[in-house]
Write an enzyme that holds these catalytic residues in place. Structure first.
Site, short mmCIF file in Angstrom:
data_model
loop_
_atom_site.label_atom_id
_atom_site.label_comp_id
_atom_site.label_asym_id
_atom_site.label_seq_id
_atom_site.Cartn_x
_atom_site.Cartn_y
_atom_site.Cartn_z
N GLY A 50 -43.64 0.37 33.62
CA GLY A 50 -42.99 1.75 34.14
C GLY A 50 -42.65 2.56 32.93
O GLY A 50 -43.07 2.62 31.77
N HIS A 53 -45.57 7.49 30.74
CA HIS A 53 -45.88 8.69 29.71
C HIS A 53 -47.47 8.95 29.93
O HIS A 53 -48.15 8.23 30.66
CB HIS A 53 -45.60 8.53 28.29
CG HIS A 53 -46.11 7.16 27.78
ND1 HIS A 53 -47.21 7.08 27.73
CD2 HIS A 53 -45.18 6.20 27.34
CE1 HIS A 53 -47.18 5.73 27.08
NE2 HIS A 53 -46.08 5.05 26.78
N GLY A 55 -49.80 7.97 28.25
CA GLY A 55 -50.74 6.94 27.72
C GLY A 55 -51.01 6.29 29.05
O GLY A 55 -52.11 5.45 29.42
N HIS A 56 -50.00 5.92 29.77
CA HIS A 56 -50.10 5.03 31.09
C HIS A 56 -50.99 5.86 32.14
O HIS A 56 -51.85 5.59 32.76
CB HIS A 56 -48.72 4.98 31.86
CG HIS A 56 -47.58 4.02 30.93
ND1 HIS A 56 -46.79 4.91 30.32
CD2 HIS A 56 -47.64 2.99 30.89
CE1 HIS A 56 -45.94 3.74 29.91
NE2 HIS A 56 -46.52 2.70 30.32
N GLN A 80 -41.73 -11.62 28.69
CA GLN A 80 -41.97 -11.35 27.43
C GLN A 80 -41.22 -10.75 26.21
O GLN A 80 -41.80 -10.30 25.32
CB GLN A 80 -43.60 -10.40 27.66
CG GLN A 80 -43.16 -8.85 28.08
CD GLN A 80 -44.16 -8.01 28.58
OE1 GLN A 80 -44.94 -8.38 29.54
NE2 GLN A 80 -44.45 -7.12 27.70
N GLY A 166 -54.31 -0.54 27.40
CA GLY A 166 -54.30 0.75 26.21
C GLY A 166 -54.52 -0.08 24.74
O GLY A 166 -54.23 -1.29 24.41
N GLN A 167 -55.59 0.83 24.24
CA GLN A 167 -55.83 0.24 22.84
C GLN A 167 -54.48 0.20 21.91
O GLN A 167 -54.45 -0.41 20.98
CB GLN A 167 -56.96 1.30 22.30
CG GLN A 167 -57.44 0.66 20.60
CD GLN A 167 -57.80 -0.43 20.74
OE1 GLN A 167 -58.23 -1.08 21.24
NE2 GLN A 167 -57.64 -0.98 19.35
N LYS A 168 -53.60 0.89 22.18
CA LYS A 168 -52.37 1.09 21.57
C LYS A 168 -51.74 -0.40 21.30
O LYS A 168 -51.21 -0.71 20.13
CB LYS A 168 -51.31 1.86 22.46
CG LYS A 168 -49.79 1.50 22.28
CD LYS A 168 -49.38 2.53 21.12
CE LYS A 168 -47.94 2.48 21.07
NZ LYS A 168 -47.05 1.54 21.94
N SER A 204 -45.00 6.10 23.60
CA SER A 204 -44.32 4.79 23.91
C SER A 204 -43.14 5.14 24.77
O SER A 204 -42.50 5.89 24.48
CB SER A 204 -44.17 3.91 22.74
OG SER A 204 -43.06 3.04 22.94
P1 AMP Z 1 -46.47 -0.72 29.08
O1 AMP Z 1 -45.77 -0.18 30.11
O2 AMP Z 1 -45.82 -0.23 27.69
O3 AMP Z 1 -46.51 -2.57 29.25
O4 AMP Z 1 -47.86 -0.27 28.93
C1 AMP Z 1 -48.96 -0.43 30.07
C2 AMP Z 1 -50.11 -0.08 29.43
O5 AMP Z 1 -50.22 1.26 29.19
C3 AMP Z 1 -50.51 -0.93 28.53
O6 AMP Z 1 -52.01 -1.55 28.52
C4 AMP Z 1 -50.42 -0.21 27.06
O7 AMP Z 1 -51.18 -0.62 26.37
C5 AMP Z 1 -50.73 0.99 27.66
N1 AMP Z 1 -50.28 2.20 26.87
C6 AMP Z 1 -49.04 2.24 26.36
N2 AMP Z 1 -48.76 3.11 25.48
C7 AMP Z 1 -50.08 3.65 25.40
C8 AMP Z 1 -50.67 4.85 24.53
N3 AMP Z 1 -49.67 5.58 23.74
N4 AMP Z 1 -51.96 5.07 24.74
C9 AMP Z 1 -52.54 4.37 25.36
N5 AMP Z 1 -52.13 3.37 26.35
C10 AMP Z 1 -50.88 3.14 26.11
#
Ligand code: AMP
Length: 304
Positions: A50, A53, A55-56, A80, A166-168, A204
């Protein structure tokens, strides 16, 4: 601990005209079964914690373009996070997430409570191997066990045909790819590029914790990676020289405490001795109290 109050969830639900919100494991299973029996599919899953941004949203849009049914999970996965990490204060903005997911064309949102995912007595974990050992695994020893366990549970609950990451989080991608092969999940793992702020900082959910000065200094992670990319594009191949210059550039920012700089094979994540391209450069650093990671593909053919 519930992630949001029931009234918050109801309000958010009525604000969204297109994304259907389901909280219980049984409900999402029945809903997907019903949709599949009507001939709907393939199903794409975007697992998230959640606080959305771009990226999601980029992953949701990629899923929307490729699949008939897009499911986004929103779950801040307690297992985690290490005991001294930021689980309690991790940013949560459920209402806004539901609205943004609807705008990105998501069909179903699965938002379980931690007590439903890990009821009393839960003890079985998915423990990754060598892919989880180095890099972030060094400072976060149980992190990837928590990630692999929750993703395995989501794969079992939702039975997606595709899942988007995400490759992040490059090491997370390696761990999930490995787990998918090792545990015979019939899920096509798809990876989206790192999405950045206009000044290069990788997006992020944790960026909101940065003070103005920390936010400014944090951009050095991107700059150091991009300078390495330029040097490799210009023909530099020595990994130790590239890493030394990245460390020096990052060290010039007193609020940025470097954890690692690695240059690796992009699939195995094994360190390489010299750059026979393409390779991935990855960094992790604490900026103030905020731990940030970033990475970039370096290729001698890349003259951008
Ligand atoms: P999270 O909510 O941080 O667990 O992220 C959920 C998904 O979004 C994961 O697969 C992350 O790798 C991806 N993600 C987070 N930040 C970015 C970003 N800046 N660019 C691309 N993917 C992202």
């Amino acid at each position: 601990m519930p992630l949001f109050s029931t009234s918050d969830a109801r309000e958010a639900e009525s604000a969204s005209s297109t994304a259907e919100l389901l909280h219980s494991i049984n409900d999402i299973r029945s809903r997907l079964d019903a949709l599949r029996s009507q001939g709907r599919g393939p199903v794409a899953l975007v697992p998230t914690m959640g606080s959305f941004h771009e990226g999601h949203l980029s992953l949701m849009r990629a899923a929307r373009a490729a699949a008939d049914l897009v499911v986004v999970s929103i779950f801040v996965n307690p297992i985690q996070f290490g005991p001294a990490e930021d689980y309690d204060v991790y940013p949560r903005d459920f209402e806004s997430d539901v609205a943004q997911a609807a705008t990105a064309g998501v069909d179903l949102i699965f938002a379980p409570a931690a007590t439903d995912m890990y009821p009393a007595g839960h003890e079985t974990m998915v423990k990754p191997g060598a892919t989880a050992d180095g890099l972030c695994g060094q400072s976060r020893p149980d992190h990837f066990t928590g990630v692999a366990t929750v993703v395995a549970k989501l794969f079992n609950i939702l039975q997606p045909d595709q899942a988007y990451f995400g490759q992040k989080d490059a090491q997370q991608v390696a761990v999930i790819r490995r787990m998918t092969i090792d545990l015979d999940f019939a899920v096509d793992i798809r990876v989206g590029p790192v999405i950045r702020e206009p000044d290069g900082l990788a997006m992020s959910s944790r960026n909101t914790f940065l003070s103005a000065e920390e936010r400014e200094q944090a951009t050095v992670l991107y700059r150091a990676l991009d300078h390495a990319r330029e040097r490799v594009a210009a023909g530099e191949t020595g990994v130790s020289g590239l890493r030394r210059r990245m460390r020096k550039e990052i060290a010039a920012n007193y609020l940025v405490e470097l954890e690692y700089v690695r240059i690796m094979d992009p699939l195995s994540m094994e360190p390489v001795a010299s750059v026979s391209t393409p390779v991935v450069a990855a960094v992790a650093a604490k900026v103030g109290n905020v731990r940030l990671i970033d990475n970039m593909l370096l290729s001698s053919g890349d003259k951008a």
